[in-house]
Scaffold this motif. Structure first.
Motif, short mmCIF file in Angstrom:
data_model
loop_
_atom_site.label_atom_id
_atom_site.label_comp_id
_atom_site.label_asym_id
_atom_site.label_seq_id
_atom_site.Cartn_x
_atom_site.Cartn_y
_atom_site.Cartn_z
N ALA A 95 0.48 -1.37 0.01
CA ALA A 95 0.41 -0.58 0.08
C ALA A 95 0.72 1.54 -0.20
N HIS A 96 0.29 2.34 -0.59
CA HIS A 96 0.70 3.22 -0.87
C HIS A 96 -0.25 4.69 -0.38
N ASN A 97 0.65 5.80 0.51
CA ASN A 97 -0.01 7.11 0.92
C ASN A 97 0.21 7.88 0.41
N SER A 98 0.05 9.14 1.44
CA SER A 98 0.76 10.53 1.28
C SER A 98 1.86 10.49 2.50
N SER A 99 1.68 9.38 3.47
CA SER A 99 3.20 9.44 4.23
C SER A 99 3.79 8.50 4.28
N GLY A 100 3.29 7.33 2.82
CA GLY A 100 4.97 6.86 2.05
C GLY A 100 4.36 5.64 1.31
N LYS A 101 5.44 4.31 1.43
CA LYS A 101 5.05 2.96 0.90
C LYS A 101 5.11 2.37 2.42
N GLY A 102 4.68 1.27 2.43
CA GLY A 102 4.19 0.09 3.06
C GLY A 102 5.03 -1.08 3.09
N GLY A 103 4.66 -1.74 3.76
CA GLY A 103 5.53 -2.71 4.13
C GLY A 103 5.01 -3.84 2.90
N TRP A 104 5.26 -4.71 2.54
CA TRP A 104 4.32 -5.68 1.22
C TRP A 104 3.68 -7.05 2.43
N SER A 105 2.75 -7.47 1.67
CA SER A 105 1.96 -8.22 2.24
C SER A 105 2.57 -9.54 2.51
N ASP A 106 2.38 -10.83 3.39
CA ASP A 106 2.93 -11.91 3.12
C ASP A 106 2.16 -12.23 1.91
N ALA A 107 3.38 -13.14 1.32
CA ALA A 107 3.28 -13.77 -0.20
C ALA A 107 2.03 -15.07 0.23
N ALA A 108 0.99 -14.64 -1.02
CA ALA A 108 0.36 -15.15 -1.01
C ALA A 108 0.66 -16.66 -2.49
N VAL A 109 0.29 -17.70 -1.94
CA VAL A 109 0.78 -18.74 -3.21
C VAL A 109 -0.86 -19.15 -3.67
N LEU A 110 -1.28 -18.20 -5.03
CA LEU A 110 -2.15 -19.27 -5.23
C LEU A 110 -2.18 -19.42 -6.92
N THR A 111 -3.59 -20.57 -7.15
CA THR A 111 -3.00 -21.75 -8.41
C THR A 111 -4.83 -21.66 -9.12
N THR A 112 -3.88 -21.72 -10.94
CA THR A 112 -4.77 -21.20 -11.28
C THR A 112 -6.09 -23.21 -11.73
N GLY A 113 -6.84 -22.39 -12.28
CA GLY A 113 -7.67 -23.81 -12.31
C GLY A 113 -9.64 -24.53 -12.48
N THR A 114 -10.13 -24.45 -12.54
CA THR A 114 -11.55 -25.03 -12.49
C THR A 114 -12.20 -24.86 -11.85
N PRO A 115 -13.78 -24.04 -12.40
CA PRO A 115 -14.25 -23.86 -10.71
C PRO A 115 -15.16 -25.31 -10.05
N LYS A 116 -15.45 -25.15 -8.68
CA LYS A 116 -15.70 -26.31 -8.10
C LYS A 116 -16.81 -26.61 -8.75
N PRO A 117 -17.20 -28.26 -8.84
CA PRO A 117 -18.53 -28.84 -9.06
C PRO A 117 -19.44 -28.10 -7.91
N PRO A 118 -20.82 -27.96 -9.10
CA PRO A 118 -21.88 -27.45 -8.52
C PRO A 118 -21.61 -28.38 -6.82
N LYS A 119 -22.54 -27.65 -5.73
CA LYS A 119 -23.04 -28.36 -4.89
C LYS A 119 -25.09 -28.27 -4.93
N ASP A 120 -25.43 -29.58 -3.99
CA ASP A 120 -27.04 -29.97 -3.75
C ASP A 120 -27.57 -30.25 -4.87
N LEU A 121 -27.31 -31.00 -5.14
CA LEU A 121 -27.77 -31.08 -6.37
C LEU A 121 -29.67 -31.77 -6.45
#
Length: 153
Positions: free
Chosen positions: A88-114
């Protein structure tokens, strides 16, 4: 006259809860949270890096700069993991970085409660609960039907 130096205004706190709100084969909708003061609105930098050991700072690339707390990263490789972090940045300056998140591409989950909603001699009407995160985007489902060959005696 003696002056006491004022402490340097720190930048905004690091964003938190970097996560995937929605994924497809080649895209990830990244969201995050960050505290903000109304007199100092935040802008954000979202960075992406490949997933793996020995990550260097040079491998992080900017994929978004702006004021929204969500961004759709597109053109990714299917079924591949990536690292994301936000600053994040604002008029006070730059903040620190968030923790890194590991995210994966894929396909939507199957529907539920048919459930069977209605039936006639020639048709069935069914309903289900889709993936809540996919409601903002078009999602096509394929319904497969198998005929039961058993006969009642």
């Amino acid at each position: 006259l003696f002056r006491i130096p004022s402490p340097r205004n720190p930048g905004p706190p690091p964003p938190t809860e970097v996560q995937c709100a929605e994924n497809t084969r080649t895209s990830l909708l990244i969201t995050w949270q960050c505290l903000a003061r109304q007199d100092r609105p935040n802008t954000f930098v979202l960075q992406q890096a490949p997933f793996g050991d020995g990550l260097s700072e040079a491998e992080w690339i900017d994929v978004y700069k702006g004021s929204a707390r969500t961004f759709m990263v597109e053109g990714l490789t299917p079924q591949t993991s990536y690292r994301f972090r936000v600053q994040a940045h604002n008029s006070s300056g730059k903040g620190g970085w968030s923790d890194a998140a590991v995210l994966t591409t894929g396909t939507p989950k199957p529907p539920k409660d048919l459930v069977l909603v209605g039936a006639t001699s020639t048709s069935l009407q069914v309903a289900w609960c889709g993936e809540p995160s996919m409601r903002s985007r078009h999602c096509t489902y394929v319904l497969e039907v198998m005929k039961n060959e058993q006969t009642a005696d």
